[in-house]
Design a protein around this motif. Structure first.
Motif, short mmCIF file in Angstrom:
data_model
loop_
_atom_site.label_atom_id
_atom_site.label_comp_id
_atom_site.label_asym_id
_atom_site.label_seq_id
_atom_site.Cartn_x
_atom_site.Cartn_y
_atom_site.Cartn_z
N LYS A 370 45.14 35.25 45.12
CA LYS A 370 44.88 36.11 43.96
C LYS A 370 44.08 35.36 42.90
CE LYS A 370 48.88 39.19 44.42
NZ LYS A 370 50.18 39.61 43.84
N GLU A 371 44.44 34.09 42.69
CA GLU A 371 43.70 33.31 41.71
C GLU A 371 42.24 33.12 42.15
OE1 GLU A 371 45.93 29.72 41.43
OE2 GLU A 371 47.45 30.56 40.07
N ALA A 372 42.06 32.86 43.45
CA ALA A 372 40.70 32.70 43.97
C ALA A 372 39.92 34.00 43.86
CB ALA A 372 40.76 32.24 45.43
N TYR A 373 40.63 35.12 44.12
CA TYR A 373 39.97 36.42 44.03
C TYR A 373 39.55 36.71 42.59
CZ TYR A 373 39.28 41.47 44.27
OH TYR A 373 38.75 42.73 44.17
N GLN A 374 40.45 36.43 41.65
CA GLN A 374 40.13 36.66 40.24
C GLN A 374 38.95 35.79 39.81
OE1 GLN A 374 41.33 38.97 38.32
NE2 GLN A 374 42.82 39.68 39.81
N ALA A 375 38.94 34.54 40.27
CA ALA A 375 37.82 33.65 39.94
C ALA A 375 36.52 34.18 40.53
CB ALA A 375 38.12 32.25 40.47
#
Length: 610
Positions: A370-375
């Motif tokens: 999720k963090e990678a997707y948001q980034a």
């Protein structure tokens, strides 16, 4: 050898009885050296390696044993065809004993040339003695022991049974001998061809080539059907060596639709749970009857292994399903057939909900994803919103602009400023189509791409790659530049206003649209939102003037100088409703090409044809 099998059997029986009674010469026979044997115990048969060699499990360990006092025909190997009934003897033991618990009596030991100590045993299943059964059926012969050697506890019965089998001409005693069991083995590499007559060494096919070719030849006979067989050997948690009974075919099978952790191999430590996955598969199907289903023509890997769905036959259970439910595999969507996808997803969900094995770190991994997707979204949004300066108008909706990147712009400017203002063209200079050069224009140097050359007139048509405009210049105004400067990307990029089209053809509104777009955007700076880059590398954008809420598209639509596309790309469909109101105001006000009302498709087609 001289007395014939009948008399030989009688003699063996008499000798065995004399040995047991220690009569005559046997009275002074030296006893065998005392051996430390395992105590009799109940053990589970894991696998059968040959007609007289088994793999047993008990007390938390596995051990390889041989049947005492008997010998079965040898099975075929790569360099040997084997002996008649070798395959049948092994199959008899496999079907009768694998997966069953048996009573094991350790009779004696032998030390092989390698130094390995081999245990020889008598196996009883209920009231049946397996050693004796093999001899009675003609699938084995007795072993002749020296006087002092230990032997099976029922050795006399074995000798008697062998005599009866010889008299009845059963199995190996038949005359003529029974035929050798033949089958195709795709798991073994073909033997290297013999050298040619001149003594040259025969070429050996590269590993994988011959296996793949042979497997492809079998594919039409296997695809689309369910085949009975048994697993001869488990190579890993996802690959096994399978014998297909009806096809008389030995082949490698890879489990379809699942991704299984790699098991350790030599110096490779493998993946976590790789060994456990292999152990589960081994416990389910090793030397057990299975059903193998191959779905499509392409169900094969590059080494000639068939990609298939495997189920244990009794009780019927999918191997893939068992791995997924235990959390020892994940669904591999690229290789799963549609008819199995929902079933596999359901199995996977069981392990996922319990966070078993490969899913134990799912929450942490999901958080990272999720963090990678948001980034990624932030990066894409940042990339989509670009500060641009419009440098050239192409038509009523298309233009060139520089993306304002100070470092890139400065690098190009510095390279051009390094060219002397009075620099002259060398004598050997030739203007060529497609070349990147410097062009002197209004006293300054600019980078251009040469699009056409007219040597007769001494002119060239050039495209100013950092601004987007075209011009016809004298060839004498062109100059070669450093390779480093030619490789720097063009500063000008082509843009088109998203989700709108220009005026209909043949109505004479193209020039007013061109002029109006120039008034609105030429030589001005905007924040552009890139919605799509098409296959011609043109960016479709929405641009809004500073301090304004409406996009430039809305101004053109209200003026009747543009119209909303009927079928914009999926990425721009949301703009249809946003721009429709602006277009309606243009229609209602009879502005621009709407001066005579709405234009039908028939009218537009007529204008286009005329």
């Amino acid at each position: 050898a001289l007395c014939g099998p009948k008399i030989q059997g009688e003699y063996k029986l008499c000798e065995a009885q004399a040995k047991a009674a220690k009569a005559g010469r046997w009275r002074s026979a030296k006893p065998a050296a005392e051996q430390k044997l395992h105590k009799p115990s109940m053990m589970k048969v894991i696998a059968v390696n040959s007609g007289d060699t088994l793999l047993l499990a008990g007390e938390g360990k596995e051990m390889k044993v041989n049947l005492a006092s008997i010998r079965t025909p040898r099975i075929g190997r790569r360099d040997s065809a084997g002996e008649p009934l070798g395959f049948e003897a092994k199959e008899y033991l496999r079907r009768k004993l694998v997966g069953k618990r048996v009573n094991v009596k350790f009779e004696y030991q032998r030390t092989a040339a390698s130094g390995t100590v081999i245990d020889f045993v008598s196996i009883n299943q209920g009231r049946q003695n397996i050693n004796l059964n093999m001899v009675q059926m003609g699938l084995a012969t007795s072993v002749t022991h020296r006087v002092e050697e230990p032997r099976a506890y029922n050795y006399v019965e074995i000798i008697e049974s062998e005599k009866k089998a010889m008299q009845a001409k059963k199995g190996v005693h038949a005359s003529p001998p029974p035929p050798l069991h033949k089958y195709t083995d795709l798991t073994e590499r073909p033997k290297k061809p013999k050298a040619d007559a001149k003594g040259g060494e025969a070429a050996e096919p590269a590993r994988g080539e011959s296996e793949l070719a042979r497997a492809k030849a079998w594919m039409p006979q296997l695809v689309g059907g369910t085949h009975r067989g048994h697993v001869e050997y488990c190579i890993s948690g996802s690959k096994m060596k399978v014998y297909l009974t009806t096809k008389k075919l030995m082949c490698n099978v890879v489990l379809a639709g699942v991704q299984v952790p790699r098991m350790p191999f030599r110096k490779d430590t493998g993946d976590k749970y790789g060994a456990e996955a292999a152990k589960l598969v081994k416990s389910m199907v090793l030397q057990q009857n299975v059903l193998v289903q191959i779905i499509g023509e392409g169900s094969m890997d590059k080494r000639g292994s068939f990609v298939a769905y495997v189920s244990a036959e009794s009780p019927k259970e999918s191997v893939q399903g068992a791995l997924l439910k235990a959390g020892l595999a994940k669904v591999y969507k690229r290789s799963v057939a549609p008819e199995f996808l929902d079933e596999f997803r359901a199995y996977e969900r069981i392990a996922l909900n319990k966070r078993l094995k490969v899913w134990e770190t799912f929450d942490e991994e999901e958080k990272k994803r999720k963090e990678a997707y948001q980034a990624k979204i932030k990066a894409e949004q940042k990339e989509k919103k670009q500060k641009i300066k419009v440098t050239e108008i192409v038509d009523g909706i298309t233009f060139y602009a520089q993306i304002l990147d100070e470092k890139k712009v400065q690098a190009v400017d510095d390279g051009l400023k390094a060219i002397s203002a009075d620099a002259t063209q060398p004598e050997d200079f030739e203007a060529e189509f497609g070349m990147i050069a410097a062009c002197k224009y209004d006293g300054a140097w600019y980078r251009v791409q040469v699009n056409d050359v007219d040597d007769g007139l001494g002119t060239a048509e050039v495209f100013f790659i950092d601004y987007g405009n075209k011009a016809e210049v004298n060839i004498s105004d062109l100059l070669s530049i450093d390779e480093e400067l030619t490789k720097k990307p063009a500063l000008a990029k082509k843009f088109v206003l998203a989700a709108i089209s220009g005026p209909p053809e043949g109505m004479g509104w193209e020039d007013p649209a061109f002029e109006r777009l120039g008034e609105l955007i030429y030589d001005k700076t905007f924040d552009a939102e890139v919605l799509m880059v098409d296959n011609k590398n043109v960016s479709h954008v929405v641009i809004t003037a500073e301090g304004e809420e409406e996009a430039i598209q809305a101004s053109l639509l209200k003026d009747g100088l543009a119209r909303v596309q009927k079928r914009p790309d999926y990425s721009m469909r949301f703009l249809k409703s946003k721009f429709r109101d602006a277009q309606q105001k243009g229609v209602e006000g009879r502005n621009g090409f709407w001066e005579y009302g709405e234009i039908s498709e028939e009218e537009e087609d007529d204008r286009r044809r005329n």
